[in-house]
Scaffold this motif. Structure first.
Motif, PDB file in Angstrom:
ATOM      1  N   UNK A  62      16.325   2.562   0.740  1.00  0.00           N
ATOM      2  CA  UNK A  62      17.730   2.772   1.101  1.00  0.00           C
ATOM      3  C   UNK A  62      18.666   2.476  -0.066  1.00  0.00           C
ATOM      4  N   UNK A  63      18.412   1.390  -0.772  1.00  0.00           N
ATOM      5  CA  UNK A  63      19.251   1.037  -1.924  1.00  0.00           C
ATOM      6  C   UNK A  63      19.182   2.116  -2.995  1.00  0.00           C
ATOM      7  N   UNK A  64      17.981   2.630  -3.255  1.00  0.00           N
ATOM      8  CA  UNK A  64      17.831   3.666  -4.286  1.00  0.00           C
ATOM      9  C   UNK A  64      18.519   4.954  -3.847  1.00  0.00           C
ATOM     10  N   UNK A  65      18.441   5.277  -2.542  1.00  0.00           N
ATOM     11  CA  UNK A  65      19.112   6.470  -2.026  1.00  0.00           C
ATOM     12  C   UNK A  65      20.623   6.326  -2.145  1.00  0.00           C
ATOM     13  N   UNK A  66      21.134   5.116  -1.861  1.00  0.00           N
ATOM     14  CA  UNK A  66      22.577   4.865  -1.960  1.00  0.00           C
ATOM     15  C   UNK A  66      23.078   5.041  -3.390  1.00  0.00           C
ATOM     16  N   UNK A  67      22.197   4.843  -4.360  1.00  0.00           N
ATOM     17  CA  UNK A  67      22.570   5.042  -5.766  1.00  0.00           C
ATOM     18  C   UNK A  67      22.506   6.510  -6.162  1.00  0.00           C
ATOM     19  N   UNK A  68      22.105   7.374  -5.207  1.00  0.00           N
ATOM     20  CA  UNK A  68      22.088   8.804  -5.454  1.00  0.00           C
ATOM     21  C   UNK A  68      20.826   9.336  -6.103  1.00  0.00           C
ATOM     22  N   UNK A  69      19.759   8.556  -6.093  1.00  0.00           N
ATOM     23  CA  UNK A  69      18.517   9.030  -6.697  1.00  0.00           C
ATOM     24  C   UNK A  69      17.876  10.124  -5.848  1.00  0.00           C
ATOM     25  N   UNK A  70      17.200  11.033  -6.508  1.00  0.00           N
ATOM     26  CA  UNK A  70      16.487  12.096  -5.799  1.00  0.00           C
ATOM     27  C   UNK A  70      15.232  11.520  -5.147  1.00  0.00           C
ATOM     28  N   UNK A  71      14.745  12.213  -4.151  1.00  0.00           N
ATOM     29  CA  UNK A  71      13.507  11.793  -3.502  1.00  0.00           C
ATOM     30  C   UNK A  71      12.353  11.757  -4.500  1.00  0.00           C
ATOM     31  N   UNK A  72      12.344  12.692  -5.437  1.00  0.00           N
ATOM     32  CA  UNK A  72      11.267  12.733  -6.440  1.00  0.00           C
ATOM     33  C   UNK A  72      11.275  11.471  -7.291  1.00  0.00           C
ATOM     34  N   UNK A  73      12.469  11.015  -7.679  1.00  0.00           N
ATOM     35  CA  UNK A  73      12.566   9.789  -8.485  1.00  0.00           C
ATOM     36  C   UNK A  73      12.117   8.574  -7.679  1.00  0.00           C
ATOM     37  N   UNK A  74      12.566   8.503  -6.442  1.00  0.00           N
ATOM     38  CA  UNK A  74      12.174   7.386  -5.576  1.00  0.00           C
ATOM     39  C   UNK A  74      10.667   7.412  -5.354  1.00  0.00           C
ATOM     40  N   UNK A  75      10.116   8.582  -5.116  1.00  0.00           N
ATOM     41  CA  UNK A  75       8.679   8.695  -4.884  1.00  0.00           C
ATOM     42  C   UNK A  75       7.861   8.283  -6.101  1.00  0.00           C
ATOM     43  N   UNK A  76       8.377   8.552  -7.288  1.00  0.00           N
ATOM     44  CA  UNK A  76       7.695   8.134  -8.512  1.00  0.00           C
ATOM     45  C   UNK A  76       7.595   6.607  -8.543  1.00  0.00           C
ATOM     46  N   UNK A  77       8.685   5.944  -8.200  1.00  0.00           N
ATOM     47  CA  UNK A  77       8.690   4.480  -8.159  1.00  0.00           C
ATOM     48  C   UNK A  77       7.771   3.960  -7.056  1.00  0.00           C
ATOM     49  N   UNK A  78       7.781   4.614  -5.903  1.00  0.00           N
ATOM     50  CA  UNK A  78       6.924   4.192  -4.794  1.00  0.00           C
ATOM     51  C   UNK A  78       5.447   4.403  -5.117  1.00  0.00           C
ATOM     52  N   UNK A  79       5.142   5.476  -5.848  1.00  0.00           N
ATOM     53  CA  UNK A  79       3.757   5.711  -6.268  1.00  0.00           C
ATOM     54  C   UNK A  79       3.290   4.588  -7.191  1.00  0.00           C
ATOM     55  N   UNK A  80       4.177   4.137  -8.068  1.00  0.00           N
ATOM     56  CA  UNK A  80       3.844   3.019  -8.954  1.00  0.00           C
ATOM     57  C   UNK A  80       3.597   1.757  -8.124  1.00  0.00           C
ATOM     58  N   UNK A  81       4.443   1.506  -7.139  1.00  0.00           N
ATOM     59  CA  UNK A  81       4.286   0.335  -6.275  1.00  0.00           C
ATOM     60  C   UNK A  81       2.942   0.375  -5.545  1.00  0.00           C
ATOM     61  N   UNK A  82       2.624   1.531  -5.017  1.00  0.00           N
ATOM     62  CA  UNK A  82       1.351   1.687  -4.304  1.00  0.00           C
ATOM     63  C   UNK A  82       0.173   1.453  -5.257  1.00  0.00           C
ATOM     64  N   UNK A  83       0.258   1.996  -6.455  1.00  0.00           N
ATOM     65  CA  UNK A  83      -0.813   1.824  -7.448  1.00  0.00           C
ATOM     66  C   UNK A  83      -0.932   0.354  -7.868  1.00  0.00           C
ATOM     67  N   UNK A  84       0.190  -0.332  -8.003  1.00  0.00           N
ATOM     68  CA  UNK A  84       0.177  -1.750  -8.353  1.00  0.00           C
ATOM     69  C   UNK A  84      -0.676  -2.517  -7.343  1.00  0.00           C
ATOM     70  N   UNK A  85      -0.463  -2.258  -6.063  1.00  0.00           N
ATOM     71  CA  UNK A  85      -1.204  -2.984  -5.027  1.00  0.00           C
ATOM     72  C   UNK A  85      -2.648  -2.516  -4.915  1.00  0.00           C
ATOM     73  N   UNK A  86      -2.901  -1.240  -5.138  1.00  0.00           N
ATOM     74  CA  UNK A  86      -4.288  -0.764  -5.116  1.00  0.00           C
ATOM     75  C   UNK A  86      -5.100  -1.406  -6.234  1.00  0.00           C
ATOM     76  N   UNK A  87      -4.536  -1.459  -7.427  1.00  0.00           N
ATOM     77  CA  UNK A  87      -5.240  -2.110  -8.538  1.00  0.00           C
ATOM     78  C   UNK A  87      -5.524  -3.578  -8.213  1.00  0.00           C
ATOM     79  N   UNK A  88      -4.555  -4.256  -7.606  1.00  0.00           N
ATOM     80  CA  UNK A  88      -4.730  -5.666  -7.249  1.00  0.00           C
ATOM     81  C   UNK A  88      -5.830  -5.848  -6.209  1.00  0.00           C
ATOM     82  N   UNK A  89      -5.946  -4.899  -5.302  1.00  0.00           N
ATOM     83  CA  UNK A  89      -6.982  -5.003  -4.261  1.00  0.00           C
ATOM     84  C   UNK A  89      -8.375  -4.697  -4.809  1.00  0.00           C
TER      85      UNK A  89
END
Length: 114
Positions: A62-89
């Motif tokens: 929500x915060x990133x959307x409020x800053x006007x970021x595109x879904x593609x940009x947000x998804x890039x960050x979310x993909x990194x977050x998901x990968x961070x946790x997958x590597x940790x697991x």
């Protein structure tokens, strides 16, 4: 798992492991990974990894959307977050007990076939 203290692992440690994985594997998208980690750290930096929950991820979106970021940009960050946790697991021993659910953004405008 006995002897593993998941609540002591921080997001920052996991993010550094993620970037280290990029450096070790000589990925050419390292600049994108660094940028994603920078934005994620603004929200989750200093937090315990166990405190990165689906609700907090939704707030981040929500915060990133409020800053006007595109879904593609947000998804890039979310993909990194998901990968961070997958590597940790996948570590031996694992550094997280579970991976938070990451809800990816969809395009708001759907174009149908007429």
């Amino acid at each position: 798992m006995p002897g593993i203290y998941f609540d002591k692992v921080t997001f920052d440690e996991l993010a550094e492991d993620y970037l280290k994985d990029y450096r070790i594997n000589n990925r050419d998208t390292i600049a994108k990974a660094v940028r994603s980690v920078r934005y994620l750290t603004e929200e989750f930096g200093g937090a315990r990894a166990t405190d990165v929950t689906t609700d907090k991820i939704k707030n981040y979106i929500e915060k990133r959307m409020e800053k006007g970021l595109s879904n593609a940009s947000i998804n890039c960050e979310l993909a990194a977050l998901k990968r961070i946790f997958h590597l940790a697991s996948e570590c031996t021993p694992p550094r997280v007990s579970m991976i938070p659910y990451v809800l990816f953004q969809t395009n708001q405008v759907k174009k149908g076939v007429s």
